[in-house]
Motif scaffolding. Structure first.
Motif, PDB file in Angstrom:
ATOM      1  N   VAL A 106      -0.232 111.844  80.847  1.00 29.91           N
ATOM      2  CA  VAL A 106      -0.463 110.651  80.036  1.00 29.91           C
ATOM      3  C   VAL A 106       0.856 109.912  79.853  1.00 29.91           C
ATOM      4  O   VAL A 106       1.883 110.542  79.616  1.00 29.91           O
ATOM      5  CB  VAL A 106      -0.989 111.021  78.621  1.00 29.91           C
ATOM      6  CG1 VAL A 106      -1.330 109.774  77.832  1.00 29.91           C
ATOM      7  CG2 VAL A 106      -2.158 111.964  78.683  1.00 29.91           C
ATOM      8  N   HIS A 107       0.815 108.604  79.988  1.00 32.73           N
ATOM      9  CA  HIS A 107       1.965 107.810  79.560  1.00 32.73           C
ATOM     10  C   HIS A 107       1.493 106.430  79.153  1.00 32.73           C
ATOM     11  O   HIS A 107       0.392 106.009  79.483  1.00 32.73           O
ATOM     12  CB  HIS A 107       3.074 107.765  80.615  1.00 32.73           C
ATOM     13  CG  HIS A 107       2.893 106.766  81.703  1.00 32.73           C
ATOM     14  ND1 HIS A 107       2.089 106.988  82.801  1.00 32.73           N
ATOM     15  CD2 HIS A 107       3.412 105.538  81.851  1.00 32.73           C
ATOM     16  CE1 HIS A 107       2.132 105.926  83.590  1.00 32.73           C
ATOM     17  NE2 HIS A 107       2.925 105.028  83.041  1.00 32.73           N
ATOM     18  N   ASN A 108       2.322 105.759  78.388  1.00 32.54           N
ATOM     19  CA  ASN A 108       1.969 104.434  77.884  1.00 32.54           C
ATOM     20  C   ASN A 108       2.753 103.350  78.600  1.00 32.54           C
ATOM     21  O   ASN A 108       3.798 103.611  79.200  1.00 32.54           O
ATOM     22  CB  ASN A 108       2.227 104.347  76.378  1.00 32.54           C
ATOM     23  CG  ASN A 108       3.700 104.374  76.053  1.00 32.54           C
ATOM     24  OD1 ASN A 108       4.457 105.150  76.634  1.00 32.54           O
ATOM     25  ND2 ASN A 108       4.119 103.540  75.125  1.00 32.54           N
ATOM     26  N   HIS A 109       2.226 102.147  78.562  1.00 32.33           N
ATOM     27  CA  HIS A 109       2.933 100.955  79.011  1.00 32.33           C
ATOM     28  C   HIS A 109       3.127 100.062  77.787  1.00 32.33           C
ATOM     29  O   HIS A 109       2.154  99.490  77.279  1.00 32.33           O
ATOM     30  CB  HIS A 109       2.124 100.205  80.073  1.00 32.33           C
ATOM     31  CG  HIS A 109       2.204 100.799  81.434  1.00 32.33           C
ATOM     32  ND1 HIS A 109       1.450 100.339  82.492  1.00 32.33           N
ATOM     33  CD2 HIS A 109       2.945 101.825  81.929  1.00 32.33           C
ATOM     34  CE1 HIS A 109       1.725 101.042  83.569  1.00 32.33           C
ATOM     35  NE2 HIS A 109       2.629 101.958  83.256  1.00 32.33           N
ATOM     36  N   PRO A 110       4.346  99.958  77.277  1.00 30.86           N
ATOM     37  CA  PRO A 110       4.603  99.147  76.092  1.00 30.86           C
ATOM     38  C   PRO A 110       4.197  97.677  76.255  1.00 30.86           C
ATOM     39  O   PRO A 110       3.942  96.989  75.269  1.00 30.86           O
ATOM     40  CB  PRO A 110       6.115  99.273  75.880  1.00 30.86           C
ATOM     41  CG  PRO A 110       6.475 100.556  76.542  1.00 30.86           C
ATOM     42  CD  PRO A 110       5.545 100.673  77.715  1.00 30.86           C
ATOM     43  N   SER A 111       4.106  97.215  77.488  1.00 31.78           N
ATOM     44  CA  SER A 111       3.691  95.824  77.730  1.00 31.78           C
ATOM     45  C   SER A 111       2.255  95.581  77.291  1.00 31.78           C
ATOM     46  O   SER A 111       1.843  94.443  77.096  1.00 31.78           O
ATOM     47  CB  SER A 111       3.812  95.495  79.223  1.00 31.78           C
ATOM     48  OG  SER A 111       2.836  96.226  79.963  1.00 31.78           O
ATOM     49  N   GLY A 112       1.470  96.676  77.169  1.00 29.36           N
ATOM     50  CA  GLY A 112       0.072  96.557  76.791  1.00 29.36           C
ATOM     51  C   GLY A 112      -0.868  96.638  77.977  1.00 29.36           C
ATOM     52  O   GLY A 112      -2.034  96.982  77.842  1.00 29.36           O
ATOM     53  N   LEU A 152      -5.998 117.084  86.371  1.00 32.70           N
ATOM     54  CA  LEU A 152      -7.314 116.465  86.263  1.00 32.70           C
ATOM     55  C   LEU A 152      -7.245 114.947  86.261  1.00 32.70           C
ATOM     56  O   LEU A 152      -8.155 114.278  86.755  1.00 32.70           O
ATOM     57  CB  LEU A 152      -8.027 116.944  84.992  1.00 32.70           C
ATOM     58  CG  LEU A 152      -8.259 118.445  84.877  1.00 32.70           C
ATOM     59  CD1 LEU A 152      -8.954 118.762  83.559  1.00 32.70           C
ATOM     60  CD2 LEU A 152      -9.063 118.965  86.052  1.00 32.70           C
ATOM     61  N   ASP A 153      -6.176 114.400  85.683  1.00 32.78           N
ATOM     62  CA  ASP A 153      -6.086 112.952  85.581  1.00 32.78           C
ATOM     63  C   ASP A 153      -4.673 112.566  85.183  1.00 32.78           C
ATOM     64  O   ASP A 153      -3.871 113.399  84.761  1.00 32.78           O
ATOM     65  CB  ASP A 153      -7.079 112.438  84.518  1.00 32.78           C
ATOM     66  CG  ASP A 153      -7.476 110.984  84.717  1.00 32.78           C
ATOM     67  OD1 ASP A 153      -6.817 110.260  85.498  1.00 32.78           O
ATOM     68  OD2 ASP A 153      -8.460 110.559  84.080  1.00 32.78           O
ATOM     69  N   HIS A 154      -4.382 111.297  85.354  1.00 37.72           N
ATOM     70  CA  HIS A 154      -3.180 110.678  84.801  1.00 37.72           C
ATOM     71  C   HIS A 154      -3.680 109.422  84.117  1.00 37.72           C
ATOM     72  O   HIS A 154      -4.185 108.508  84.782  1.00 37.72           O
ATOM     73  CB  HIS A 154      -2.169 110.352  85.904  1.00 37.72           C
ATOM     74  CG  HIS A 154      -0.866 109.842  85.375  1.00 37.72           C
ATOM     75  ND1 HIS A 154       0.275 109.842  86.141  1.00 37.72           N
ATOM     76  CD2 HIS A 154      -0.510 109.323  84.178  1.00 37.72           C
ATOM     77  CE1 HIS A 154       1.278 109.327  85.431  1.00 37.72           C
ATOM     78  NE2 HIS A 154       0.816 109.004  84.238  1.00 37.72           N
ATOM     79  N   VAL A 155      -3.598 109.391  82.808  1.00 39.74           N
ATOM     80  CA  VAL A 155      -4.110 108.279  82.016  1.00 39.74           C
ATOM     81  C   VAL A 155      -2.946 107.385  81.605  1.00 39.74           C
ATOM     82  O   VAL A 155      -1.958 107.868  81.047  1.00 39.74           O
ATOM     83  CB  VAL A 155      -4.866 108.785  80.763  1.00 39.74           C
ATOM     84  CG1 VAL A 155      -5.364 107.615  79.924  1.00 39.74           C
ATOM     85  CG2 VAL A 155      -6.021 109.694  81.167  1.00 39.74           C
ATOM     86  N   VAL A 156      -3.081 106.101  81.906  1.00 35.48           N
ATOM     87  CA  VAL A 156      -2.081 105.123  81.491  1.00 35.48           C
ATOM     88  C   VAL A 156      -2.658 104.377  80.288  1.00 35.48           C
ATOM     89  O   VAL A 156      -3.763 103.840  80.349  1.00 35.48           O
ATOM     90  CB  VAL A 156      -1.732 104.143  82.627  1.00 35.48           C
ATOM     91  CG1 VAL A 156      -0.631 103.186  82.181  1.00 35.48           C
ATOM     92  CG2 VAL A 156      -1.307 104.897  83.885  1.00 35.48           C
ATOM     93  N   VAL A 157      -1.900 104.390  79.197  1.00 33.85           N
ATOM     94  CA  VAL A 157      -2.347 103.827  77.925  1.00 33.85           C
ATOM     95  C   VAL A 157      -1.627 102.510  77.658  1.00 33.85           C
ATOM     96  O   VAL A 157      -0.414 102.425  77.817  1.00 33.85           O
ATOM     97  CB  VAL A 157      -2.032 104.811  76.773  1.00 33.85           C
ATOM     98  CG1 VAL A 157      -2.415 104.222  75.430  1.00 33.85           C
ATOM     99  CG2 VAL A 157      -2.700 106.149  77.001  1.00 33.85           C
ATOM    100  N   GLY A 158      -2.395 101.522  77.257  1.00 34.24           N
ATOM    101  CA  GLY A 158      -1.828 100.248  76.842  1.00 34.24           C
ATOM    102  C   GLY A 158      -2.627  99.705  75.675  1.00 34.24           C
ATOM    103  O   GLY A 158      -3.729 100.194  75.396  1.00 34.24           O
TER     104      GLY A 158
END
Length: 165
Positions: free
Chosen positions: A113-119, A146-152
């Motif tokens: 899991v990781h986030n993108h601060p740009s949204g 199982l997955d790689h989730v990108v959060v924005g």
């Protein structure tokens, strides 16, 4: 946040507030509830529910954060752990440390899991490359990615659903 402000309501999933709360208190309560939903032993029910919790946990950071959702062989949560913190547009992720943490928690499977601060949760080429690199490292020790989730702030993107795993 003072814990005495929030009390469980009569209906499941409802809460009563005993005194006035600030916006910061509400955000803190949402973060605590999302963390509880990803605690040890919890079964992951639907991807959308997991996305909602991950978005609450990582969606408001002004810097990039890489985390692991480690699971047992029945895909119950072992631990959610933030591992690396970066800058506005990137975080250095070290496969050796990812493998080490997974082994320490006896994980059978993992969701990256990781986030993108740009949204904007759209995965970059660098995200796809990192996913393959981590998946290869984890495969060597029989841990399934199982997955790689990108959060924005605009939502979450599952790289597995996009065919990148």
């Amino acid at each position: 946040m003072k814990l005495h402000k929030l009390k469980a309501g009569e209906a499941t999933g409802t809460y009563l507030v005993e005194s006035p709360v600030s916006e910061a208190d509400i955000l803190m309560m949402a973060h605590q509830l999302a963390s509880q939903r990803l605690h040890r032993g919890r079964s992951l029910t639907t991807p959308k529910a997991v996305f909602s919790h991950l978005q609450t946990l990582l969606g408001n950071y002004e810097y990039e954060v890489f985390a692991l959702l480690m699971l047992d062989n029945k895909h119950r949560v072992l631990q959610f752990r933030e591992l690396f913190r970066g800058t506005l547009d990137g975080a250095s992720v070290y496969p050796r440390e990812v493998v080490k943490v997974c082994l320490e928690n006896n994980a059978a499977a993992v969701i990256l899991v990781h986030n993108h601060p740009s949204g904007d949760p759209e995965p970059s080429q660098a995200d796809r490359t990192l996913t393959r690199k981590l998946q290869d490292a984890l495969n060597l020790i029989d841990i399934r990615t199982l997955d790689h989730v990108v959060v924005g702030s605009e939502g979450c993107v599952s790289m597995a659903e996009r065919g990148h795993l």
